[in-house]
Enzyme design. Structure first.
Site, PDB file in Angstrom:
ATOM      1  N   GLY A 297       5.993   5.046  -3.851  1.00 40.00           N
ATOM      2  CA  GLY A 297       6.583   3.762  -3.493  1.00 40.00           C
ATOM      3  C   GLY A 297       8.088   3.894  -3.488  1.00 40.00           C
ATOM      4  O   GLY A 297       8.639   5.002  -3.514  1.00 40.00           O
ATOM      5  N   THR A 298       8.740   2.779  -3.470  1.00 38.23           N
ATOM      6  CA  THR A 298      10.185   2.759  -3.373  1.00 38.23           C
ATOM      7  C   THR A 298      10.859   3.381  -4.594  1.00 38.23           C
ATOM      8  O   THR A 298      11.880   4.045  -4.483  1.00 38.23           O
ATOM      9  CB  THR A 298      10.652   1.293  -3.235  1.00 38.23           C
ATOM     10  OG1 THR A 298       9.783   0.649  -2.308  1.00 38.23           O
ATOM     11  CG2 THR A 298      12.067   1.217  -2.757  1.00 38.23           C
ATOM     12  N   VAL A 302       2.610   6.548  -7.851  1.00 32.15           N
ATOM     13  CA  VAL A 302       1.410   6.072  -8.526  1.00 32.15           C
ATOM     14  C   VAL A 302       0.514   7.293  -8.716  1.00 32.15           C
ATOM     15  O   VAL A 302       0.271   8.048  -7.776  1.00 32.15           O
ATOM     16  CB  VAL A 302       0.684   4.992  -7.695  1.00 32.15           C
ATOM     17  CG1 VAL A 302      -0.611   4.566  -8.365  1.00 32.15           C
ATOM     18  CG2 VAL A 302       1.594   3.777  -7.484  1.00 32.15           C
ATOM     19  N   ASP A 411       3.288 -10.609   0.050  1.00 35.26           N
ATOM     20  CA  ASP A 411       3.293  -9.273   0.659  1.00 35.26           C
ATOM     21  C   ASP A 411       1.907  -8.895   1.179  1.00 35.26           C
ATOM     22  O   ASP A 411       1.485  -7.737   1.072  1.00 35.26           O
ATOM     23  CB  ASP A 411       3.807  -8.241  -0.346  1.00 35.26           C
ATOM     24  CG  ASP A 411       4.438  -7.035   0.353  1.00 35.26           C
ATOM     25  OD1 ASP A 411       4.656  -7.099   1.586  1.00 35.26           O
ATOM     26  OD2 ASP A 411       4.716  -6.021  -0.320  1.00 35.26           O
ATOM     27  N   LYS A 413      -0.732  -7.605   3.497  1.00 33.45           N
ATOM     28  CA  LYS A 413      -0.793  -6.680   4.638  1.00 33.45           C
ATOM     29  C   LYS A 413      -1.836  -5.617   4.291  1.00 33.45           C
ATOM     30  O   LYS A 413      -2.151  -5.414   3.110  1.00 33.45           O
ATOM     31  CB  LYS A 413       0.571  -6.036   4.901  1.00 33.45           C
ATOM     32  CG  LYS A 413       1.166  -5.321   3.702  1.00 33.45           C
ATOM     33  CD  LYS A 413       2.500  -4.687   4.034  1.00 33.45           C
ATOM     34  CE  LYS A 413       3.119  -4.077   2.799  1.00 33.45           C
ATOM     35  NZ  LYS A 413       4.362  -3.376   3.045  1.00 33.45           N
ATOM     36  N   ASN A 416      -1.517  -3.108   1.375  1.00 28.85           N
ATOM     37  CA  ASN A 416      -1.609  -3.544  -0.020  1.00 28.85           C
ATOM     38  C   ASN A 416      -3.009  -3.980  -0.419  1.00 28.85           C
ATOM     39  O   ASN A 416      -3.205  -4.579  -1.463  1.00 28.85           O
ATOM     40  CB  ASN A 416      -0.618  -4.696  -0.271  1.00 28.85           C
ATOM     41  CG  ASN A 416       0.808  -4.183  -0.356  1.00 28.85           C
ATOM     42  OD1 ASN A 416       1.032  -2.989  -0.578  1.00 28.85           O
ATOM     43  ND2 ASN A 416       1.780  -5.060  -0.170  1.00 28.85           N
ATOM     44  N   ASP A 429       0.131  -4.298  -5.506  1.00 30.41           N
ATOM     45  CA  ASP A 429       1.574  -4.421  -5.271  1.00 30.41           C
ATOM     46  C   ASP A 429       2.062  -5.869  -5.347  1.00 30.41           C
ATOM     47  O   ASP A 429       2.252  -6.537  -4.327  1.00 30.41           O
ATOM     48  CB  ASP A 429       1.957  -3.795  -3.918  1.00 30.41           C
ATOM     49  CG  ASP A 429       3.468  -3.555  -3.867  1.00 30.41           C
ATOM     50  OD1 ASP A 429       4.163  -3.937  -4.824  1.00 30.41           O
ATOM     51  OD2 ASP A 429       3.936  -2.980  -2.873  1.00 30.41           O
ATOM     52  N   THR A 446       7.236  -8.018   4.846  1.00 31.32           N
ATOM     53  CA  THR A 446       7.173  -6.956   5.848  1.00 31.32           C
ATOM     54  C   THR A 446       7.358  -7.623   7.202  1.00 31.32           C
ATOM     55  O   THR A 446       6.692  -8.625   7.469  1.00 31.32           O
ATOM     56  CB  THR A 446       5.798  -6.267   5.747  1.00 31.32           C
ATOM     57  OG1 THR A 446       5.693  -5.733   4.427  1.00 31.32           O
ATOM     58  CG2 THR A 446       5.649  -5.157   6.757  1.00 31.32           C
TER      59      THR A 446
HETATM   60  N1  LIG Z   1      -4.561   0.830  -8.772  1.00 32.86           N
HETATM   61  C1  LIG Z   1      -4.440   1.721  -7.802  1.00 32.86           C
HETATM   62  N2  LIG Z   1      -5.443   2.570  -7.520  1.00 32.86           N
HETATM   63  C2  LIG Z   1      -5.318   3.487  -6.546  1.00 32.86           C
HETATM   64  N3  LIG Z   1      -4.216   3.631  -5.788  1.00 32.86           N
HETATM   65  C3  LIG Z   1      -3.201   2.821  -6.021  1.00 32.86           C
HETATM   66  C4  LIG Z   1      -3.237   1.823  -7.022  1.00 32.86           C
HETATM   67  N4  LIG Z   1      -2.073   1.162  -7.020  1.00 32.86           N
HETATM   68  C5  LIG Z   1      -1.342   1.707  -6.058  1.00 32.86           C
HETATM   69  N5  LIG Z   1      -2.008   2.714  -5.433  1.00 32.86           N
HETATM   70  C6  LIG Z   1      -1.540   3.552  -4.321  1.00 32.86           C
HETATM   71  O1  LIG Z   1      -0.142   3.772  -4.470  1.00 32.86           O
HETATM   72  C7  LIG Z   1       0.557   3.213  -3.363  1.00 32.86           C
HETATM   73  C8  LIG Z   1       1.878   2.648  -3.824  1.00 32.86           C
HETATM   74  O2  LIG Z   1       1.620   1.605  -4.740  1.00 32.86           O
HETATM   75  P1  LIG Z   1       2.462   0.267  -4.746  1.00 32.86           P
HETATM   76  O3  LIG Z   1       2.461  -0.321  -3.375  1.00 32.86           O
HETATM   77  O4  LIG Z   1       1.986  -0.604  -5.864  1.00 32.86           O
HETATM   78  O5  LIG Z   1       3.878   0.887  -5.104  1.00 32.86           O
HETATM   79  P2  LIG Z   1       5.282   0.342  -4.723  1.00 32.86           P
HETATM   80  O6  LIG Z   1       6.293   1.197  -5.424  1.00 32.86           O
HETATM   81  O7  LIG Z   1       5.331  -1.116  -5.032  1.00 32.86           O
HETATM   82  O8  LIG Z   1       5.260   0.614  -3.193  1.00 32.86           O
HETATM   83  P3  LIG Z   1       6.161  -0.034  -2.074  1.00 32.86           P
HETATM   84  O9  LIG Z   1       7.525   0.428  -2.347  1.00 32.86           O
HETATM   85  O10 LIG Z   1       5.555   0.513  -0.816  1.00 32.86           O
HETATM   86  O11 LIG Z   1       5.976  -1.508  -2.187  1.00 32.86           O
HETATM   87  C9  LIG Z   1      -0.384   2.166  -2.796  1.00 32.86           C
HETATM   88  O12 LIG Z   1      -0.144   1.942  -1.438  1.00 32.86           O
HETATM   89  C10 LIG Z   1      -1.743   2.790  -3.032  1.00 32.86           C
HETATM   90  O13 LIG Z   1      -2.074   3.699  -2.021  1.00 32.86           O
END
Ligand SMILES: Nc1ncnc2c1ncn2[C@@H]1O[C@H](COP(=O)(O)OP(=O)(O)OP(=O)(O)O)[C@@H](O)[C@H]1O
Length: 597
Positions: A297-298, A302, A411, A413, A416, A429, A446
């Site tokens: 993610g940003t 994960v 958010d 989409k 998510n 997310d 988005t």
């Molecule tokens: N509980 C989970 N189980 C499995 N995969 C997960 C889980 N949570 C997140 N992921 C995976 O990790 C990715 C990134 O998670 P998340 O969107 O929560 O992070 P983020 O840092 O908020 O990302 P972004 O910056 O894109 O918003 C998700 O798109 C998903 O593929």
């Protein structure tokens, strides 16, 4: 000369001719405008067509050489080339939705979904990693149909997650997204307490934008009133020009952080005692064995990990504090944790525990092994009305629950929405989620999913989630979102115009629901009126549903992910683990931003 003769023979013909000329010029102007409009759309379809050859090439190569079963490595260069091309031709924000950001994830890694278990939309029965779409040879991308007069173009986008938060909200000098320039409004949500210890230069730069002023904002404004007449209200309060102040005043309701701090006093920062179903458990970071990265993610990544005590698989979201501070997302991250801690719903990700050390914030979630709905949708091209209806119903159930707690999600989409092993959804997310007392003014989301009132900075509320549901249902049924352009600005223009192009063979009942959700005037938007979510639930498209069955997961899921065990990662991309540098520790002053995390 007779006066009536002059009128009849001289003035009248002149006036008539002038009218005809005026009419003609209006027609001419209209057709020019139409040309410009369709030209605009053609540019969008052209974009896809231009991408075609590179993408098709990479698809072909991927299917033969990028096959995990055969053990042959993918031709990363070609895929990377296609990605680079996409990135060049699309804005960062838009590209993020259609291809993996170039900087994250393994070059050339591909989706690992297998065929057979998916109810796909028409004409795309086999599971491939291509974004396959029929585009009319001389029409717009948005008007693509299954008509035989269409030319078929096959595109391969690397399937992956969107970096939408960063791309749509984090200021970037490269971006043309007008919303990004308003990014500083985000920090206006910083509560006053976070500013107090700040004295160093970085912190003070944050502090200048972390206005604590609540002046001029009426906390007592109730949401229903707000819906009735919020534009007038805004003008009366002078909000249009000064959204910042008002947004900051909408602090999140106190969710008992102080109690937590007291509770945590006995524990080290990386451990804490939590009441669980089986009694009080003292959690510690060492309880979790990190297995593999499943997403980036940003601010971090994960990881799939295993709880050594319960032996359960979980997902650990690791956020580098330096990045959270740099991107001014402190309040969003805290919102995410605070809101998730309060909620429990079958279709919402469950937060088990959260903690921090001197470098990172950690959130432990249930691991959802089926991967993102986004991947399934891109592989299928589009979903049938039945499949879309199933997912939409689960989302409606979750939104109704969140809104009942005054939580606006903001958010929605396909990226998510994760699919669990049992085929049911989990919304993940909550980085943009916010507990509302009234409206909020933060510009986030988005581009393709943003509601008009967010673009217009009118102040927004839960109605934005119903708008996003309309966009999502459209995207599931058609395969791409209703408002699409190469540039975010173009997307916003289309959203504001309210003009939607419909597929010829679209389910008319689903179309009716989408139309009622994608209403620019939020006071007339389904879900945001007097009966709230009930209006959506009672729509004809959901007529066959028993909503208790939906909530109790009694509906048969249309997709059962191909997983062999609870810790299976085959539905996620591979990420290089070697480049995982430990995050820098933040100094004590910055650490105080996260005191209540
Ligand atoms: N509980 C989970 N189980 C499995 N995969 C997960 C889980 N949570 C997140 N992921 C995976 O990790 C990715 C990134 O998670 P998340 O969107 O929560 O992070 P983020 O840092 O908020 O990302 P972004 O910056 O894109 O918003 C998700 O798109 C998903 O593929």
């Amino acid at each position: 000369m007779d006066f009536s003769y002059i009128i009849k023979c001289i003035v009248f013909p002149y006036v008539a001719n002038a009218c005809i000329l005026l009419k003609l010029s209006l027609r001419l102007w209209h057709s020019c405008w139409q040309q410009a409009w369709h030209g605009d759309h053609d540019r969008a379809s052209g974009l896809r067509l231009r991408l075609g050859p590179a993408a098709s090439r990479s698809q072909g190569e991927k299917s033969t050489t990028g096959n995990r079963a055969t053990g042959t490595p993918p031709r990363t260069r070609t895929i990377a080339e296609a990605q680079a091309r996409i990135a060049r031709e699309m804005s960062t924000a838009t590209c993020a939705r259609f291809c993996t950001p170039l900087t994250s994830g393994p070059a050339g890694s591909t989706s690992k979904l297998t065929a057979g278990s998916v109810t796909t939309g028409s004409g795309s029965g086999n599971m491939t990693s291509s974004y396959k779409k029929k585009i009319p040879s001389n029409s717009t991308a948005a008007a693509a149909t299954n008509d035989s007069s269409t030319t078929e173009a096959t595109f391969t986008f690397k399937l992956g997650r969107s970096n939408a938060r960063s791309s749509s909200n984090v200021a970037s000098s490269e971006s043309s997204d007008p919303l990004e320039s308003d990014y500083s409004e985000e920090e206006e949500e910083e509560p006053e307490k976070d500013q107090e210890p700040v004295t160093n230069s970085r912190s003070s730069s944050t502090a200048t934008t972390t206005s604590s002023s609540a002046a001029g904002h009426d906390h007592d404004v109730d949401e229903e009133e707000d819906d009735d007449d919020d534009d007038d209200e805004e003008e009366a309060n002078g909000r249009d020009g000064d959204d910042v102040t008002h947004d900051s005043s909408e602090s999140i309701e106190d969710d008992g952080n102080e109690t937590d701090d007291e509770e945590d006093d006995d524990d080290s920062e990386e451990s804490s005692s939590v009441q669980t179903a089986k009694g009080v458990r003292k959690y510690h970071l060492d309880d979790y064995q990190i297995i593999k990265t499943v997403g980036t993610g940003t601010f971090g990544r994960v990881c799939l990990c295993r709880d050594r005590i319960s032996e359960k698989y979980c997902a650990m979201k690791i956020l580098a504090m330096t990045e959270v501070i740099r991107l001014k997302q402190i309040e969003h991250v805290k919102n995410e944790r605070n809101i998730l801690r309060e909620i429990r719903h079958p279709f919402v990700i469950s937060l088990e525990w959260s903690t921090k050390d001197e470098s990172n914030l950690y959130m432990i979630f249930d691991y959802v092994c089926g991967g993102e709905l986004f991947t399934y949708l891109r592989n299928a091209g589009k979903f049938t009305s039945q499949t879309s209806n199933f997912y939409a119903a689960e989302i409606v159930s979750a939104l109704e629950y969140l809104h009942s707690l005054q939580v606006v999600y903001r958010d929605l989409k396909p990226e998510n929405l994760l699919i669990n092993r049992d085929g049911h959804l989990k919304i993940t997310d909550f980085g943009f989620a916010k507990k509302l007392r009234d409206r909020t003014w933060t510009l986030c989301g988005t581009p393709e999913y943003i509601a008009p009132e967010i673009i217009q900075s009118k102040g927004h509320n839960k109605a934005v989630d119903w708008w996003a549901l309309g966009v999502l249902i459209y995207e599931m049924l058609v395969g791409y979102p209703p408002f699409y352009d190469e540039q975010p600005f173009g997307i916003y223009e289309k959203i504001l115009s309210g003009k939607i192009e419909w597929e010829r063979h679209m389910d008319p009942i689903a179309k009716d629901l989408i139309k009622k959700l994608l209403v620019n005037d939020r006071t007339k938007r389904l879900g945001n009126m007097k009966n709230g979510a009930d209006d959506v639930k009672r729509h004809r498209w959901f007529k066959h549903l028993n909503w208790n069955d939906v909530y109790n997961k009694k509906l048969k899921p249309p997709i059962l992910p191909d997983v062999h065990h609870d810790g299976d990662t085959k539905n996620f991309d591979d990420y290089p683990e070697k480049d995982w540098k430990p995050a820098k520790a933040v100094d004590q002053r910055d650490l105080q931003y996260f005191n209540d995390f």
